[in-house]
Write a protein that holds these residues in place. Structure first.
Motif, PDB file in Angstrom:
ATOM      1  N   LEU A 114      65.615  26.578   3.268  1.00  0.00           N
ATOM      2  CA  LEU A 114      66.741  26.553   4.205  1.00  0.00           C
ATOM      3  C   LEU A 114      67.320  25.148   4.319  1.00  0.00           C
ATOM      4  O   LEU A 114      67.752  24.711   5.376  1.00  0.00           O
ATOM      5  CB  LEU A 114      66.333  27.074   5.593  1.00  0.00           C
ATOM      6  CG  LEU A 114      66.253  28.591   5.755  1.00  0.00           C
ATOM      7  CD1 LEU A 114      65.796  28.942   7.169  1.00  0.00           C
ATOM      8  CD2 LEU A 114      67.580  29.264   5.448  1.00  0.00           C
ATOM      9  N   ASN A 115      67.290  24.434   3.177  1.00  0.00           N
ATOM     10  CA  ASN A 115      67.857  23.081   3.079  1.00  0.00           C
ATOM     11  C   ASN A 115      67.234  22.116   4.081  1.00  0.00           C
ATOM     12  O   ASN A 115      67.920  21.234   4.638  1.00  0.00           O
ATOM     13  CB  ASN A 115      69.383  23.123   3.234  1.00  0.00           C
ATOM     14  CG  ASN A 115      70.025  24.062   2.238  1.00  0.00           C
ATOM     15  OD1 ASN A 115      69.726  24.020   1.048  1.00  0.00           O
ATOM     16  ND2 ASN A 115      70.866  24.966   2.718  1.00  0.00           N
ATOM     17  N   ALA A 116      65.919  22.252   4.301  1.00  0.00           N
ATOM     18  CA  ALA A 116      65.209  21.328   5.182  1.00  0.00           C
ATOM     19  C   ALA A 116      65.420  19.901   4.686  1.00  0.00           C
ATOM     20  O   ALA A 116      65.396  19.621   3.481  1.00  0.00           O
ATOM     21  CB  ALA A 116      63.727  21.669   5.227  1.00  0.00           C
ATOM     22  N   GLY A 157      66.485  21.589   9.602  1.00  0.00           N
ATOM     23  CA  GLY A 157      65.885  20.423  10.244  1.00  0.00           C
ATOM     24  C   GLY A 157      65.035  19.641   9.273  1.00  0.00           C
ATOM     25  O   GLY A 157      65.024  19.895   8.071  1.00  0.00           O
ATOM     26  N   ALA A 158      64.305  18.660   9.804  1.00  0.00           N
ATOM     27  CA  ALA A 158      63.466  17.816   8.950  1.00  0.00           C
ATOM     28  C   ALA A 158      62.370  18.651   8.282  1.00  0.00           C
ATOM     29  O   ALA A 158      61.795  19.556   8.890  1.00  0.00           O
ATOM     30  CB  ALA A 158      62.842  16.702   9.774  1.00  0.00           C
ATOM     31  N   ASP A 159      62.094  18.323   7.027  1.00  0.00           N
ATOM     32  CA  ASP A 159      61.038  19.016   6.293  1.00  0.00           C
ATOM     33  C   ASP A 159      59.714  18.874   7.036  1.00  0.00           C
ATOM     34  O   ASP A 159      59.321  17.782   7.442  1.00  0.00           O
ATOM     35  CB  ASP A 159      60.929  18.423   4.886  1.00  0.00           C
ATOM     36  CG  ASP A 159      59.936  19.159   4.025  1.00  0.00           C
ATOM     37  OD1 ASP A 159      58.752  18.787   4.072  1.00  0.00           O
ATOM     38  OD2 ASP A 159      60.330  20.097   3.320  1.00  0.00           O
ATOM     39  N   MET A 160      59.017  19.980   7.237  1.00  0.00           N
ATOM     40  CA  MET A 160      57.783  19.969   8.021  1.00  0.00           C
ATOM     41  C   MET A 160      56.700  19.080   7.400  1.00  0.00           C
ATOM     42  O   MET A 160      55.874  18.498   8.110  1.00  0.00           O
ATOM     43  CB  MET A 160      57.238  21.390   8.185  1.00  0.00           C
ATOM     44  CG  MET A 160      57.914  22.156   9.305  1.00  0.00           C
ATOM     45  SD  MET A 160      57.595  21.376  10.902  1.00  0.00           S
ATOM     46  CE  MET A 160      58.719  22.305  11.939  1.00  0.00           C
ATOM     47  N   GLY A 161      56.716  18.956   6.092  1.00  0.00           N
ATOM     48  CA  GLY A 161      55.746  18.071   5.450  1.00  0.00           C
ATOM     49  C   GLY A 161      55.929  16.627   5.888  1.00  0.00           C
ATOM     50  O   GLY A 161      54.958  15.884   6.098  1.00  0.00           O
ATOM     51  N   LEU A 162      57.190  16.214   6.040  1.00  0.00           N
ATOM     52  CA  LEU A 162      57.466  14.860   6.499  1.00  0.00           C
ATOM     53  C   LEU A 162      57.080  14.686   7.963  1.00  0.00           C
ATOM     54  O   LEU A 162      56.560  13.643   8.363  1.00  0.00           O
ATOM     55  CB  LEU A 162      58.952  14.536   6.302  1.00  0.00           C
ATOM     56  CG  LEU A 162      59.447  14.482   4.854  1.00  0.00           C
ATOM     57  CD1 LEU A 162      60.950  14.248   4.816  1.00  0.00           C
ATOM     58  CD2 LEU A 162      58.723  13.385   4.089  1.00  0.00           C
ATOM     59  N   LEU A 163      57.326  15.715   8.771  1.00  0.00           N
ATOM     60  CA  LEU A 163      56.948  15.621  10.181  1.00  0.00           C
ATOM     61  C   LEU A 163      55.433  15.527  10.342  1.00  0.00           C
ATOM     62  O   LEU A 163      54.932  14.774  11.183  1.00  0.00           O
ATOM     63  CB  LEU A 163      57.482  16.845  10.948  1.00  0.00           C
ATOM     64  CG  LEU A 163      59.002  16.941  11.123  1.00  0.00           C
ATOM     65  CD1 LEU A 163      59.359  18.203  11.902  1.00  0.00           C
ATOM     66  CD2 LEU A 163      59.555  15.709  11.836  1.00  0.00           C
ATOM     67  N   GLN A 164      54.692  16.279   9.532  1.00  0.00           N
ATOM     68  CA  GLN A 164      53.239  16.265   9.647  1.00  0.00           C
ATOM     69  C   GLN A 164      52.628  14.931   9.253  1.00  0.00           C
ATOM     70  O   GLN A 164      51.533  14.579   9.694  1.00  0.00           O
ATOM     71  CB  GLN A 164      52.639  17.378   8.784  1.00  0.00           C
ATOM     72  CG  GLN A 164      52.903  18.778   9.330  1.00  0.00           C
ATOM     73  CD  GLN A 164      52.395  19.861   8.406  1.00  0.00           C
ATOM     74  OE1 GLN A 164      52.520  19.772   7.188  1.00  0.00           O
ATOM     75  NE2 GLN A 164      51.811  20.906   8.979  1.00  0.00           N
ATOM     76  N   SER A 165      53.349  14.159   8.436  1.00  0.00           N
ATOM     77  CA  SER A 165      52.807  12.884   7.950  1.00  0.00           C
ATOM     78  C   SER A 165      53.062  11.724   8.905  1.00  0.00           C
ATOM     79  O   SER A 165      52.550  10.619   8.697  1.00  0.00           O
ATOM     80  CB  SER A 165      53.419  12.551   6.580  1.00  0.00           C
ATOM     81  OG  SER A 165      54.805  12.260   6.704  1.00  0.00           O
ATOM     82  N   ILE A 166      53.840  11.946   9.965  1.00  0.00           N
ATOM     83  CA  ILE A 166      54.192  10.863  10.887  1.00  0.00           C
ATOM     84  C   ILE A 166      52.979  10.485  11.743  1.00  0.00           C
ATOM     85  O   ILE A 166      52.296  11.346  12.289  1.00  0.00           O
ATOM     86  CB  ILE A 166      55.364  11.273  11.802  1.00  0.00           C
ATOM     87  CG1 ILE A 166      56.632  11.460  10.970  1.00  0.00           C
ATOM     88  CG2 ILE A 166      55.603  10.226  12.893  1.00  0.00           C
ATOM     89  CD1 ILE A 166      57.806  11.987  11.754  1.00  0.00           C
ATOM     90  N   LYS A 167      52.723   9.168  11.849  1.00  0.00           N
ATOM     91  CA  LYS A 167      51.681   8.647  12.724  1.00  0.00           C
ATOM     92  C   LYS A 167      52.328   7.756  13.778  1.00  0.00           C
ATOM     93  O   LYS A 167      53.246   6.995  13.483  1.00  0.00           O
ATOM     94  CB  LYS A 167      50.658   7.850  11.914  1.00  0.00           C
ATOM     95  CG  LYS A 167      49.862   8.708  10.942  1.00  0.00           C
ATOM     96  CD  LYS A 167      48.856   7.878  10.177  1.00  0.00           C
ATOM     97  CE  LYS A 167      47.936   8.743   9.334  1.00  0.00           C
ATOM     98  NZ  LYS A 167      48.650   9.587   8.387  1.00  0.00           N
ATOM     99  N   ALA A 168      51.841   7.857  15.000  1.00  0.00           N
ATOM    100  CA  ALA A 168      52.476   7.157  16.112  1.00  0.00           C
ATOM    101  C   ALA A 168      52.492   5.651  15.931  1.00  0.00           C
ATOM    102  O   ALA A 168      53.413   4.970  16.381  1.00  0.00           O
ATOM    103  CB  ALA A 168      51.751   7.506  17.420  1.00  0.00           C
TER     104      ALA A 168
END
Length: 282
Positions: free
Chosen positions: A26-28, A65-76
């Motif tokens: 869906l063009n994430a 929206g943003a690709d979920m793989g990229l969101l999962q890799s984010i660290k605070a």
């Protein structure tokens, strides 16, 4: 023709069509897509044949929206080093046009450059637009939706907040109450409701959606002055930071400048001579 990763670019007449191209997702949004969008917009600005830019999505969605793989890799502790943030910094393009007032001091961040693009940008929302995908659409000058399109801010359902300027853009389109409804609930909104609240300019039937959008884009490209469009786009985006008298003064100054242009002479001539306009943008 350059290759754009996760995006296709084609010119149809005087309209540049930029298509987010990850239909199976869906063009994430990806870092490559972000770079490609800026590169393709720079190409459209540099091409004197192009007068209008349309951004849409491949397949049945606009952007999920943003690709979920990229969101999962984010660290605070290193969120500014995330892949999407780096992509925004790596692709440096100067979109200053010299047409109308300078809007660059007011629109920063990852997508504020879209306000500096001198050519009108139309978001053709062919399907779901969620999260970052909705944000990108809000940076366009106009939004048209297919009748099957759906919208959601999504952020609150991900434990996130109003990102990338949406807390400023959205209330100016739909008002604070609608904006808070959409942001806090993250509920899905149909195309018809989006049109009623002013989130999109118009809804077209899905069966001929892109045809209708391209007809509108071609009308802009073929019947009005590209110079006028560039100046007026800058005037409108600048006016959000001006009072009435400041906007009036800019309008008076730009009107005087327009009297010396070839497009002004052509605008009068084609009307008097009852013929099709031949604007050059000069």
């Amino acid at each position: 023709m350059p290759h754009y990763e996760d995006l296709t670019y084609e010119v149809k007449g005087r309209v540049a069509l930029l298509t987010l191209d990850r239909p199976d997702k869906l063009n994430a949004w990806t870092a490559a897509m972000e770079k490609s969008l800026k590169q393709a917009l720079a190409a459209a600005v540099a091409d004197d044949n192009v007068r209008v830019i349309v951004v849409t999505g491949a397949g049945r969605g606009f952007c999920a929206g943003a690709d979920m793989g990229l969101l999962q890799s984010i660290k605070a502790d290193n969120w500014e080093e995330r892949e999407l943030a780096q992509a925004a910094r790596e692709e440096e393009v100067d979109f200053a046009s010299g047409l109308g007032p300078d809007v660059s001091p007011h629109y920063g961040g990852r997508f504020g450059y879209l306000m500096q693009v001198k050519k009108p940008i139309i978001a053709a929302i062919n399907g779901p637009a969620a999260g970052l995908g909705l944000v990108v659409a809000l940076y366009a000058d106009m939004r048209f939706a297919g009748s099957d399109a759906k919208f959601t801010t999504a952020f609150a359902q991900r434990g996130l907040i109003a990102e990338h300027g949406i807390s400023w853009l959205l209330p100016r389109l739909v008002g604070p109450a609608h904006a808070l409804d959409l942001l806090l609930s993250a509920r899905k909104v149909t195309a018809d409701e989006a049109e009623r609240m002013g989130l999109v300019n118009k809804v077209f039937e899905q069966v001929n959606f892109m045809g209708a959008v391209m007809d509108y884009a071609r009308a802009l490209a073929e019947t009005v002055s590209p110079r006028s469009m560039g100046v007026m786009k800058a005037q409108v985006w600048k006016s959000l930071f001006q009072d009435f008298n400041e906007a009036l003064a800019v309008g008076d100054s730009e009107m005087q400048k327009s009297f010396a242009t070839a497009d002004f002479k052509e605008g009068v001539a084609h009307f008097v001579e009852k013929r099709k306009a031949n604007f050059t943008g000069r």
